[in-house]
Design a protein around this motif. Structure first.
Motif, PDB file in Angstrom:
ATOM      1  N   ALA A  79      53.685  29.965  24.313  1.00  0.00           N
ATOM      2  CA  ALA A  79      55.160  29.900  25.424  1.00  0.00           C
ATOM      3  C   ALA A  79      54.367  31.663  25.558  1.00  0.00           C
ATOM      4  CB  ALA A  79      55.982  29.838  24.640  1.00  0.00           C
ATOM      5  N   THR A  80      54.631  32.618  24.536  1.00  0.00           N
ATOM      6  CA  THR A  80      53.828  34.063  25.020  1.00  0.00           C
ATOM      7  C   THR A  80      52.834  34.437  25.122  1.00  0.00           C
ATOM      8  OG1 THR A  80      54.214  34.421  22.256  1.00  0.00           O
ATOM      9  CG2 THR A  80      56.279  34.539  23.453  1.00  0.00           C
TER      10      THR A  80
ATOM     11  N   VAL B  16      62.821  31.502  16.871  1.00  0.00           N
ATOM     12  CA  VAL B  16      61.340  32.159  16.739  1.00  0.00           C
ATOM     13  C   VAL B  16      60.952  32.953  17.579  1.00  0.00           C
ATOM     14  CG1 VAL B  16      59.170  31.119  15.620  1.00  0.00           C
ATOM     15  CG2 VAL B  16      61.031  29.948  14.433  1.00  0.00           C
ATOM     16  N   LYS B  17      61.359  31.764  18.969  1.00  0.00           N
ATOM     17  CA  LYS B  17      60.602  32.195  19.849  1.00  0.00           C
ATOM     18  C   LYS B  17      61.097  33.809  20.228  1.00  0.00           C
ATOM     19  CE  LYS B  17      59.769  31.130  24.792  1.00  0.00           C
ATOM     20  NZ  LYS B  17      60.243  31.970  25.052  1.00  0.00           N
ATOM     21  N   GLN B  18      62.120  34.119  19.736  1.00  0.00           N
ATOM     22  CA  GLN B  18      62.697  35.658  19.816  1.00  0.00           C
ATOM     23  C   GLN B  18      61.840  36.721  19.402  1.00  0.00           C
ATOM     24  OE1 GLN B  18      67.735  35.183  20.118  1.00  0.00           O
ATOM     25  NE2 GLN B  18      67.385  33.472  21.274  1.00  0.00           N
ATOM     26  N   LEU B  19      61.927  36.058  18.231  1.00  0.00           N
ATOM     27  CA  LEU B  19      61.097  36.907  16.849  1.00  0.00           C
ATOM     28  C   LEU B  19      59.761  37.174  17.316  1.00  0.00           C
ATOM     29  CD1 LEU B  19      61.034  37.725  14.137  1.00  0.00           C
ATOM     30  CD2 LEU B  19      59.319  35.120  13.430  1.00  0.00           C
ATOM     31  N   ILE B  20      58.781  36.178  18.659  1.00  0.00           N
ATOM     32  CA  ILE B  20      57.648  35.750  18.920  1.00  0.00           C
ATOM     33  C   ILE B  20      57.498  37.556  20.036  1.00  0.00           C
ATOM     34  CG2 ILE B  20      55.487  35.685  19.362  1.00  0.00           C
ATOM     35  CD1 ILE B  20      56.043  34.959  16.105  1.00  0.00           C
ATOM     36  N   GLU B  21      58.398  37.538  20.625  1.00  0.00           N
ATOM     37  CA  GLU B  21      58.177  38.149  21.616  1.00  0.00           C
ATOM     38  C   GLU B  21      58.730  39.213  21.224  1.00  0.00           C
ATOM     39  OE1 GLU B  21      61.470  36.119  23.738  1.00  0.00           O
ATOM     40  OE2 GLU B  21      60.212  34.681  25.020  1.00  0.00           O
TER      41      GLU B  21
ATOM     42  N   GLY C  76      58.588  24.754  10.861  1.00  0.00           N
ATOM     43  CA  GLY C  76      58.372  26.086  10.785  1.00  0.00           C
ATOM     44  C   GLY C  76      57.609  26.842  11.060  1.00  0.00           C
ATOM     45  N   GLN C  77      56.978  25.980  10.923  1.00  0.00           N
ATOM     46  CA  GLN C  77      55.228  26.699  11.294  1.00  0.00           C
ATOM     47  C   GLN C  77      54.580  26.116  12.542  1.00  0.00           C
ATOM     48  OE1 GLN C  77      51.754  25.980   8.618  1.00  0.00           O
ATOM     49  NE2 GLN C  77      51.077  24.778  10.016  1.00  0.00           N
ATOM     50  N   LEU C  78      55.616  24.927  13.204  1.00  0.00           N
ATOM     51  CA  LEU C  78      55.091  24.484  14.514  1.00  0.00           C
ATOM     52  C   LEU C  78      56.106  25.455  15.841  1.00  0.00           C
ATOM     53  CD1 LEU C  78      54.078  22.087  16.478  1.00  0.00           C
ATOM     54  CD2 LEU C  78      56.532  21.250  15.998  1.00  0.00           C
ATOM     55  N   HIS C  79      57.131  25.997  14.739  1.00  0.00           N
ATOM     56  CA  HIS C  79      57.793  26.774  16.281  1.00  0.00           C
ATOM     57  C   HIS C  79      56.945  27.967  16.070  1.00  0.00           C
ATOM     58  CE1 HIS C  79      61.807  23.874  15.043  1.00  0.00           C
ATOM     59  NE2 HIS C  79      60.898  23.799  15.863  1.00  0.00           N
ATOM     60  N   ILE C  80      56.558  28.332  15.587  1.00  0.00           N
ATOM     61  CA  ILE C  80      55.350  30.329  15.092  1.00  0.00           C
ATOM     62  C   ILE C  80      54.832  29.637  16.238  1.00  0.00           C
ATOM     63  CG2 ILE C  80      54.138  31.239  14.326  1.00  0.00           C
ATOM     64  CD1 ILE C  80      55.814  30.909  11.545  1.00  0.00           C
ATOM     65  N   PHE C  81      54.045  28.242  16.022  1.00  0.00           N
ATOM     66  CA  PHE C  81      52.736  28.050  16.970  1.00  0.00           C
ATOM     67  C   PHE C  81      53.164  27.756  18.481  1.00  0.00           C
ATOM     68  CE2 PHE C  81      49.924  25.856  13.727  1.00  0.00           C
ATOM     69  CZ  PHE C  81      49.694  27.078  12.904  1.00  0.00           C
ATOM     70  N   GLU C  82      53.908  27.100  18.846  1.00  0.00           N
ATOM     71  CA  GLU C  82      54.885  27.420  20.127  1.00  0.00           C
ATOM     72  C   GLU C  82      55.098  27.880  20.345  1.00  0.00           C
ATOM     73  OE1 GLU C  82      54.684  23.911  22.423  1.00  0.00           O
ATOM     74  OE2 GLU C  82      53.091  23.550  21.297  1.00  0.00           O
TER      75      GLU C  82
END
Length: 215
Positions: free
Chosen positions: A110-111, A62-67, A100-106
């Motif tokens: 982070a970004t 998820v972090k890679q996706l948002i980045e 899943g939602q928590l990972h999006i928020f975090e």
């Protein structure tokens, strides 16, 4: 502007993507999928969106996706959305929907991004509703009656908590039943429509099969 739709290959996600492409042609639309996702819902406009594989249960994914996307708007529609399945696999429903939602928020934190985020909660959160509480209002107590409903309460309150704690721009929506083309045939109206179409085409005998109709 960049818009990210989780669950873009699903019923609601595909309709949302199609709407944005038609009404806001300058918007870049990104969508998440998994390796086993069926893509027939987006077949007609798949070339106009950017599909990215992501497992929302995996924080690093998820972090890679948002980045990668750096979205201005996020419509978080991906979920385990079938209530009966939540009884058979309650842990999977809670993990997929809440974590899943928590990972999006975090990942957003982070970004250091500040997108507007819509989270798809559910009328199932209200659960036990007494006759004198109808019609249901947003202020009605939440009395969830299934693991799916509990997972949606978790998403709902997580959105509230992140807004109050971190100022995350979260819009919580509690959708009631909605139907239409692309709705999976495990849902009642789609199932009935499919049976009727099959009867009209002579594919099956003229008998309608139904489940529990008490609701």
């Amino acid at each position: 502007m960049r818009v990210l739709i989780t669950g873009v290959t699903g019923f609601a996600g595909s309709h949302l993507a199609e709407y944005i492409l038609a009404e806001f042609p300058k918007v870049e639309v990104y969508g998440t999928m998994r390796w086993r996702s069926r893509t027939e819902n987006i077949r007609d406009f798949e070339s106009n969106i950017q599909l990215l594989e992501c497992d929302l249960r995996d924080q690093s994914s998820v972090k890679q996706l948002i980045e990668r996307v750096r979205p201005d708007r996020i419509f978080h529609l991906a979920a385990q959305s079938f209530v009966p399945s939540s009884w058979n696999a309650p842990g999977e429903s809670l993990t997929t929907n809440i974590l899943g939602q928590l990972h999006i928020f975090e990942a957003v934190r982070a970004t250091k991004l500040d997108p507007w985020i819509q989270i798809a909660c559910s009328s199932e959160e209200y659960g036990l509703v007494h006759a004198d509480e109808l019609p249901i209002r947003e202020t009605n107590p939440l009395r969830p009656l299934s693991p799916y409903a509990v997972s949606k309460v978790g998403q709902d309150y997580l959105g509230y908590q992140y807004f109050k704690s971190f100022g995350t721009k979260v819009v919580r929506t509690r959708g009631f039943n909605h139907d239409g083309p692309r709705r999976g045939d495990v849902f009642v109206s789609s199932n009935f429509a499919k049976q009727l179409a099959s009867i009209e085409k002579g594919i099956k005998s003229p008998v309608m099969y139904v489940g529990n109709l008490e609701a």
